[in-house]
Design an enzyme around this catalytic site. Structure first.
Site: not given
Ligand code: HH2
Length: 263
Positions: A204, A238
């Site tokens: 992040k 995660r």
């Molecule tokens: N962060 C993201 C998505 N889902 N769920 C939980 N429980 N906690 C988090 O911190 C969280 C989440 C964002 O990360 P990512 O899936 O890599 O990115 P994107 O939303 O661009 O797909």
């Protein structure tokens, strides 16, 4: 918890696993590397992202959920804010709902209660499109804690069993660097709510603010943040980089257990 983004636009791996075959291969790889949960998402929630329709989100993840359900032994979680997508995913084999909106749609609570699934209730201020535009709190830790405590209460009142509920402060979701750091420093006070704490720090942008580097250069920062999060009370991290995180967490676990005298 290994991240499987079946999206064209996720912030760090958008497009890499948009194709179902590539997503399936990556899911198998994450399980093989030691993920205890696979978190499958079909909509990016990065700051500024546009929502997708229920149909499109489900179309993206359906083949991946269906095939992974028959091929891996670890639980599948569906990263969605949409009750219809959660419901389809549960029928296809998912057993956890990860809702970054903290279950803003009451229908989501019904889906979780009716299907007896696990749930991750995450805190987000506003929505992904605008959440990073001047987020403000008077007491970020107190407000996030109160929000999560309320979500737990609402879920339990709806009949969701207490052991099925995990909570997440939502690093980067309507938070400045200072907000993120305050929350990461106070994970013990969230853990005191009595539910497993999930933390998503992987790749992040707050890591870049502290140490530089684009999303592809944030592994060392991600591991450092995950290690500290666990030492402060997080139970589930995660992450994108499962192999490296599993190794790092084994070290953290060894040190923490020795410190407890519980070896
Ligand atoms: N962060 C993201 C998505 N889902 N769920 C939980 N429980 N906690 C988090 O911190 C969280 C989440 C964002 O990360 P990512 O899936 O890599 O990115 P994107 O939303 O661009 O797909």
């Amino acid at each position: 918890m290994g991240i499987l983004n079946v999206t064209p636009d996720s912030f760090s791996d958008g497009g890499r696993y948009f194709d179902s075959e590539a997503a399936l291969r990556h899911g198998l790889e994450l399980a093989d590397e030691g993920a205890d949960i696979l978190d499958i998402g079909g909509e990016s929630t990065r700051p500024g992202s546009d929502p997708v329709t229920d149909e499109e989100e489900w179309r993206r993840i359906a083949p991946v959920v269906r095939s992974l359900a028959g091929k891996v032994s670890v639980p599948l979680s569906v990263d969605t804010m949409k009750p219809t997508v959660a419901s389809h995913a549960i029928k296809a084999g998912a057993s956890i709902v990860n809702d970054v909106s903290g279950l803003q749609d009451p229908a989501m609570i019904h889906v979780i209660a009716a299907n007896h699934t696990g749930v991750v209730a995450m805190h987000m201020l506003g929505d992904p499109k605008t959440m990073q535009q001047h987020p403000r709190y008077s007491d970020v830790v107190g407000e996030v804690r109160a929000f999560l405590a309320d979500r737990v209460k609402v879920l339990e009142t709806a009949g969701v069993s207490s052991e099925s509920i995990a909570i997440d402060p939502g690093v980067g979701f309507g938070k400045t660097l200072e907000h993120n750091l305050a929350l990461l420093g106070a994970l013990d006070s969230l853990a005191a709510l009595g539910h497993p704490v999930v933390v998503g720090v992987s790749r992040k942008s707050f890591l870049e603010k502290l140490a530089g580097g684009g999303p592809g250069e944030r592994l060392s920062g991600s591991l450092a943040a995950a290690a500290l999060a666990v030492s402060k009370g997080a139970h589930i991290v995660r992450v994108h980089d499962v192999r490296e995180t599993v190794r790092a967490m084994r070290v953290v676990d060894g040190i923490l257990r020795a410190g407890d005298g519980s070896v």
